[in-house]
Design an enzyme around this catalytic site. Sequence first.
Site, PDB file in Angstrom:
ATOM      1  CD  GLU A 170       2.958   1.405  -0.261  1.00  0.00           C
ATOM      2  OE1 GLU A 170       3.522   1.058  -1.312  1.00  0.00           O
ATOM      3  OE2 GLU A 170       3.553   1.486   0.828  1.00  0.00           O
ATOM      4  CD  GLU A 353       3.950  -1.358   3.685  1.00  0.00           C
ATOM      5  OE1 GLU A 353       4.930  -0.863   3.107  1.00  0.00           O
ATOM      6  OE2 GLU A 353       3.039  -1.969   3.095  1.00  0.00           O
TER       7      GLU A 353
HETATM    8  O1  IFM Z   1       7.935  -3.818   0.012  1.00  0.00           O
HETATM    9  C1  IFM Z   1       7.171  -2.664  -0.136  1.00  0.00           C
HETATM   10  C2  IFM Z   1       5.720  -2.947   0.171  1.00  0.00           C
HETATM   11  O2  IFM Z   1       5.208  -3.954  -0.614  1.00  0.00           O
HETATM   12  C3  IFM Z   1       4.890  -1.702  -0.044  1.00  0.00           C
HETATM   13  N1  IFM Z   1       5.444  -0.589   0.648  1.00  0.00           N
HETATM   14  C4  IFM Z   1       6.849  -0.312   0.489  1.00  0.00           C
HETATM   15  C5  IFM Z   1       7.656  -1.574   0.764  1.00  0.00           C
HETATM   16  C6  IFM Z   1       9.168  -1.277   0.605  1.00  0.00           C
HETATM   17  O3  IFM Z   1       9.447  -0.807  -0.666  1.00  0.00           O
END
Ligand code: IFM
Length: 452
Positions: A170, A353
Amino acid sequence: MQKINLPDNSFMLSKDFLYGVATSSFQIEGDRKGRLDCIWDTFCSQPHTIEDGTNGDIACEHIANWKQDIALVDSLGVDAYRLSISWPRVMNADGSVNGIGMRFYINLVDELVSRNMKVFVTLYHWDLPQYLEDEGGWLNRKTAYAFEKYARIVAQALGEKVHAYATLNEPFCSAYLGYETGIHAPGKTGVANGRKAAHHLLLAHGLALKSLREICPNSLHGIVLNFSTCHAASNSDADKTATKWADEYHNQWYLKPILDGQYPAVIEQLAQDERPVVAEGDMEIISQPIDYLGINYYTRTVYRADASGWFEVVPPTDTNLTAMGWEITPDAFTELLVDLHHRYTLPPIYITENGAAMDDELIDGEVLDNDRTAYFHSHLNAVHDAIEKGVDIKGYFAWSLMDNFEWALGYSKRFGIVYVDYETQKRTIKQSGNAYAELVKSRINGYISGIK
Ligand code: IFM
């Protein structure tokens, strides 16, 4: 018990589809003494940066509990574990390797491999060594070259035991939240800073990718990007145009350079001194082919035009929200995946994710988080729908294995499918974790469309 169901003929019910769980170093590891400081240590030590005033010093004490944690991952029956490496745990400021830190990850990877799990390693999940931030961090082009060196060292140590490397997690968050709005470490602000950091992150990705490929030609190499589907608040031309700018500014800014070798048209909307300096050859380095794209998705965002025609966020009015205040929008997930598939020639995709923070309660040793299970059910079905529409999606990682340090929100938000009691460090599989494990275990060998 609430279940996660998929259509009987779903490809995702075959063992050709990979399921995993994900974590990141700073969010779970603790053991601050075993590594150098990173930008999040510094940020947490400043007043009013973290909602509950906490930090990552102890977190889930994963460094001490890693063996039990990996046994826990294995007990879920998943195929893969996605972890990140802490740069300040494996590298000293003089460029030498911290042997104890590196040994930790070698042991971790060996343990996962010995349990037949595929290892997905992310090299940068936001914990930049503080000594590099002291030299400008991601505003300094040299950081991209330091990252390349670090990536080489990790790849030499872990080699092809790692199934898939991701350079960055990200970069939107690192650049926009960290250097443009300042709500994440290192807390810098300004459009010029945000765009410069983003460019150096993308450059770091490209430089590292080349080295990773040289050292581990048989591993997969890619990057993990987060996306939020952008919806216009109304049908007005102004809102629709503003929403297009938002999508390009927040989503396509990171993907288009990698896949098409150029920034999206919204760059023209920025003043000259807000645009990143792009040196000759940078876009070629950034746009080398990737073997896979990791996509992180949580929710959509609604935009409208502000008085100047630029975009602004319209907060959700819906009540169907997670504990983060994020709308639960699985259809927008399918829409996003199909839209990316139509816009670009995409490599295979892993959903690296997806998950939800909910207001969990541990009662009599159980967390009955039907709301989170329902979130997984609807979002896994959204992935199924995207596959049916032609998107090449190879796997899915639940965020997160266990409750952890949720950045500027500290420990106040719980994303885990495993509950962590931070006093005792006891782990308890939540109902959603059991539902996820049941789905994973219900798969069949091979895939014959229409037959389960
Ligand atoms: O916890 C975070 C993660 O580190 C990166 N993506 C989003 C998640 C939730 O906010």
